[in-house]
Design a protein around this motif. Structure first.
Motif, PDB file in Angstrom:
ATOM      1  N   LYS A  83       0.900  -1.080  -0.066  1.00 40.20           N
ATOM      2  CA  LYS A  83      -0.048   0.116  -0.057  1.00 40.20           C
ATOM      3  C   LYS A  83       0.768   1.013  -0.044  1.00 40.20           C
ATOM      4  CE  LYS A  83      -3.637   2.163   3.175  1.00 40.20           C
ATOM      5  NZ  LYS A  83      -4.521   1.854   4.133  1.00 40.20           N
ATOM      6  N   ASN A  84       0.508   2.404  -0.811  1.00 41.17           N
ATOM      7  CA  ASN A  84       1.176   3.716  -0.694  1.00 41.17           C
ATOM      8  C   ASN A  84       2.457   3.622  -1.557  1.00 41.17           C
ATOM      9  OD1 ASN A  84      -0.709   4.765   0.927  1.00 41.17           O
ATOM     10  ND2 ASN A  84       0.359   4.133   2.905  1.00 41.17           N
ATOM     11  N   ILE A  85       2.269   2.713  -2.402  1.00 40.11           N
ATOM     12  CA  ILE A  85       3.341   2.833  -3.432  1.00 40.11           C
ATOM     13  C   ILE A  85       2.762   3.123  -4.909  1.00 40.11           C
ATOM     14  CG2 ILE A  85       5.270   1.564  -4.524  1.00 40.11           C
ATOM     15  CD1 ILE A  85       6.105   2.500  -1.979  1.00 40.11           C
ATOM     16  N   HIS A  86       3.198   3.917  -5.741  1.00 38.70           N
ATOM     17  CA  HIS A  86       2.630   3.841  -7.225  1.00 38.70           C
ATOM     18  C   HIS A  86       3.277   2.684  -8.187  1.00 38.70           C
ATOM     19  CE1 HIS A  86       0.982   7.620  -6.756  1.00 38.70           C
ATOM     20  NE2 HIS A  86       2.039   8.129  -6.220  1.00 38.70           N
ATOM     21  N   SER A  87       2.250   2.150  -8.962  1.00 38.22           N
ATOM     22  CA  SER A  87       2.646   0.914  -9.769  1.00 38.22           C
ATOM     23  C   SER A  87       3.719   1.577 -10.858  1.00 38.22           C
ATOM     24  CB  SER A  87       1.458   0.622 -10.380  1.00 38.22           C
ATOM     25  OG  SER A  87       0.474   0.065  -9.530  1.00 38.22           O
ATOM     26  N   VAL A  88       3.318   2.806 -11.382  1.00 41.97           N
ATOM     27  CA  VAL A  88       4.108   3.262 -12.565  1.00 41.97           C
ATOM     28  C   VAL A  88       4.943   4.650 -12.327  1.00 41.97           C
ATOM     29  CG1 VAL A  88       2.441   2.154 -14.341  1.00 41.97           C
ATOM     30  CG2 VAL A  88       2.052   4.548 -13.459  1.00 41.97           C
ATOM     31  N   TYR A  89       5.817   4.789 -13.352  1.00 42.52           N
ATOM     32  CA  TYR A  89       6.391   6.132 -13.456  1.00 42.52           C
ATOM     33  C   TYR A  89       5.394   7.319 -13.322  1.00 42.52           C
ATOM     34  CZ  TYR A  89      10.219   3.345 -15.735  1.00 42.52           C
ATOM     35  OH  TYR A  89      11.357   2.245 -15.986  1.00 42.52           O
ATOM     36  N   GLY A  90       6.019   8.386 -12.657  1.00 40.46           N
ATOM     37  CA  GLY A  90       5.177   9.741 -13.059  1.00 40.46           C
ATOM     38  C   GLY A  90       5.041  10.554 -11.643  1.00 40.46           C
ATOM     39  N   LYS A  91       4.235  10.040 -10.717  1.00 40.83           N
ATOM     40  CA  LYS A  91       3.969  10.732  -9.718  1.00 40.83           C
ATOM     41  C   LYS A  91       4.944  10.605  -8.375  1.00 40.83           C
ATOM     42  CE  LYS A  91      -0.889  10.619 -10.203  1.00 40.83           C
ATOM     43  NZ  LYS A  91      -2.153  10.330  -9.485  1.00 40.83           N
ATOM     44  N   SER A  92       5.947   9.744  -8.428  1.00 38.02           N
ATOM     45  CA  SER A  92       6.919   9.366  -7.452  1.00 38.02           C
ATOM     46  C   SER A  92       8.092   8.755  -7.793  1.00 38.02           C
ATOM     47  CB  SER A  92       6.296   8.792  -6.201  1.00 38.02           C
ATOM     48  OG  SER A  92       7.286   8.590  -5.540  1.00 38.02           O
ATOM     49  N   PRO A  93       9.129   9.133  -7.506  1.00 34.53           N
ATOM     50  CA  PRO A  93      10.639   8.134  -7.931  1.00 34.53           C
ATOM     51  C   PRO A  93      10.320   6.648  -7.243  1.00 34.53           C
ATOM     52  CG  PRO A  93      11.144   9.726  -6.243  1.00 34.53           C
ATOM     53  CD  PRO A  93       9.601   9.987  -6.580  1.00 34.53           C
ATOM     54  N   ASP A  94       9.478   6.590  -6.205  1.00 30.51           N
ATOM     55  CA  ASP A  94       9.313   5.463  -5.600  1.00 30.51           C
ATOM     56  C   ASP A  94       8.113   4.447  -6.121  1.00 30.51           C
ATOM     57  OD1 ASP A  94       9.576   3.209  -3.794  1.00 30.51           O
ATOM     58  OD2 ASP A  94       8.877   4.388  -2.101  1.00 30.51           O
ATOM     59  N   ASN A  95       8.390   3.947  -7.453  1.00 30.86           N
ATOM     60  CA  ASN A  95       7.560   2.943  -7.709  1.00 30.86           C
ATOM     61  C   ASN A  95       7.917   1.619  -8.543  1.00 30.86           C
ATOM     62  OD1 ASN A  95       8.299   3.370 -11.075  1.00 30.86           O
ATOM     63  ND2 ASN A  95       8.335   5.532 -10.086  1.00 30.86           N
ATOM     64  N   VAL A  96       6.685   0.890  -8.774  1.00 33.65           N
ATOM     65  CA  VAL A  96       7.191  -0.470  -9.298  1.00 33.65           C
ATOM     66  C   VAL A  96       8.044  -0.541 -10.413  1.00 33.65           C
ATOM     67  CG1 VAL A  96       6.329  -2.880  -9.684  1.00 33.65           C
ATOM     68  CG2 VAL A  96       5.488  -1.426  -7.786  1.00 33.65           C
ATOM     69  N   GLU A  97       7.779   0.293 -11.348  1.00 39.60           N
ATOM     70  CA  GLU A  97       8.444   0.271 -12.712  1.00 39.60           C
ATOM     71  C   GLU A  97       9.635   0.712 -12.804  1.00 39.60           C
ATOM     72  OE1 GLU A  97       5.293   1.030 -16.368  1.00 39.60           O
ATOM     73  OE2 GLU A  97       6.104   2.664 -15.441  1.00 39.60           O
ATOM     74  N   SER A  98      10.035   1.714 -11.842  1.00 41.68           N
ATOM     75  CA  SER A  98      11.530   1.889 -11.430  1.00 41.68           C
ATOM     76  C   SER A  98      12.282   0.872 -10.894  1.00 41.68           C
ATOM     77  CB  SER A  98      11.601   3.166 -10.872  1.00 41.68           C
ATOM     78  OG  SER A  98      11.164   4.347 -11.279  1.00 41.68           O
ATOM     79  N   TRP A  99      11.701   0.163  -9.756  1.00 39.67           N
ATOM     80  CA  TRP A  99      12.062  -0.928  -9.110  1.00 39.67           C
ATOM     81  C   TRP A  99      12.660  -2.282 -10.246  1.00 39.67           C
ATOM     82  CZ3 TRP A  99       9.414  -5.591  -7.784  1.00 39.67           C
ATOM     83  CH2 TRP A  99      10.350  -6.515  -6.590  1.00 39.67           C
ATOM     84  N   LEU A 100      11.505  -2.393 -11.114  1.00 37.39           N
ATOM     85  CA  LEU A 100      11.699  -3.515 -11.966  1.00 37.39           C
ATOM     86  C   LEU A 100      13.031  -3.268 -12.879  1.00 37.39           C
ATOM     87  CD1 LEU A 100       8.321  -4.494 -13.217  1.00 37.39           C
ATOM     88  CD2 LEU A 100      10.098  -5.816 -11.902  1.00 37.39           C
ATOM     89  N   LYS A 101      13.282  -1.786 -13.453  1.00 37.50           N
ATOM     90  CA  LYS A 101      14.288  -1.461 -14.090  1.00 37.50           C
ATOM     91  C   LYS A 101      15.556  -1.747 -13.371  1.00 37.50           C
ATOM     92  CE  LYS A 101      16.289   0.612 -17.780  1.00 37.50           C
ATOM     93  NZ  LYS A 101      16.278   0.073 -19.085  1.00 37.50           N
ATOM     94  N   GLN A 102      15.641  -1.508 -12.003  1.00 34.10           N
ATOM     95  CA  GLN A 102      16.900  -1.760 -11.395  1.00 34.10           C
ATOM     96  C   GLN A 102      17.140  -3.285 -11.203  1.00 34.10           C
ATOM     97  OE1 GLN A 102      16.326   0.063  -7.629  1.00 34.10           O
ATOM     98  NE2 GLN A 102      16.009   2.061  -8.323  1.00 34.10           N
TER      99      GLN A 102
END
Length: 277
Positions: A83-102
């Motif tokens: 909860k309280n984590i964004h799925s995709v890029y855009g609104k916050s640097p803390d998101n699942v898409e960025s995490w997958l990229k890492q």
């Protein structure tokens, strides 16, 4: 087709995907705290083909950054988002898409579904265009089932099928229309599981969901999610800490995965797990 059927990744990279730093990963491997098929692996460069078989003695850190890998099979990867984590890029640097990229810098999987910022549970990702093609094909045929658990205000004692169309075009808060959606794959099936005082734990099933579909549909039939800041009743306590909506089970012909809500107690989690076994 089939290029990523046996994806290989260095063991130290896998651990970084679990939320450990590079330094922590190397220390854990060197100390023999990382296991594969019950055996300790002490080489950071060891190539892993199935992340599900990796076990780390200290599992608490595997949930840092708000997400963790649940399952990997062939073209498919399942992630559990907190909860309280964004799925995709855009609104916050803390998101699942960025995490997958890492985690997967060379062959980054892309998300095939999204869940709201306040919602926890399963996100499905795929490797390559073949995964996207298959997923969309299964969706059109009604073969992608998504089951959510949620706590709603009120004592619901019957099964509901909510058929109303949803207008989500350029809307922060979607609008539920009076007319039914002719596409049955856009309906929401709601089943009560148990009541607690003036609330009900429900199971909601969708196949081709729209943004906020479950939240908006439940509010429309006067069973809003607890504390929902957008769709709760004006007289309800608008407190997102009370909000409980979890994508619990996903299935399609090639892949299925289960994620138990952390806001259920242990006995309730066991009961839910049996429901999907």
């Amino acid at each position: 087709m089939g290029v990523f059927l046996f994806l290989e990744m260095r063991l130290d990279k896998v651990l970084q995907g679990f939320g450990f730093s590079r330094r922590q990963a190397k220390i854990l491997i060197k100390e023999g705290k990382v296991y594969l098929n019950g055996q300790p692996i002490k080489h950071a460069s060891y190539e892993v083909t199935d992340v599900r078989k990796i076990k780390v003695l200290n599992l608490d850190k595997s949930r840092s950054k708000g997400a963790r890998i649940l399952s990997q099979k062939g073209l498919w990867l399942a992630i559990e988002k907190q909860k309280n984590i964004h799925s995709v890029y855009g609104k916050s640097p803390d998101n699942v898409e960025s995490w997958l990229k890492q985690i997967f810098p060379e062959n980054t999987p892309f998300l095939l579904n999204r869940i709201d910022f306040l919602t926890s549970g399963i996100l499905l990702a795929g490797f390559g265009q073949e995964a996207l093609f298959r997923y969309k094909s299964y969706q059109v045929k009604g073969l992608t089932q998504k089951v959510y658990l949620a706590k709603v205000r009120g004592r619901l004692d019957r099964q509901l099928t909510i058929k109303n169309k949803i207008d989500d075009y350029k809307r922060k808060k979607v609008k539920v229309l009076a007319e039914d959606d002719p596409d049955s794959l856009r309906h929401t099936l709601v089943c009560p599981l148990w009541q607690e005082k003036d609330t009900t734990l429900i199971k909601a099933i969708i196949y081709r969901g729209k943004r906020h579909q479950i939240r908006a549909h439940l509010s429309y039939v006067s069973f809003p999610l607890l504390g929902d800041p957008l769709y709760a009743d004006k007289n309800d306590q608008i407190n997102s800490d009370l909000f409980c909506l979890h994508h619990t089970f996903f299935s399609m012909p090639e892949f299925k995965v289960l994620s138990l809500p952390h806001w259920l107690d242990l006995d309730q989690q066991r009961w839910v797990a049996k429901m999907f076994s």
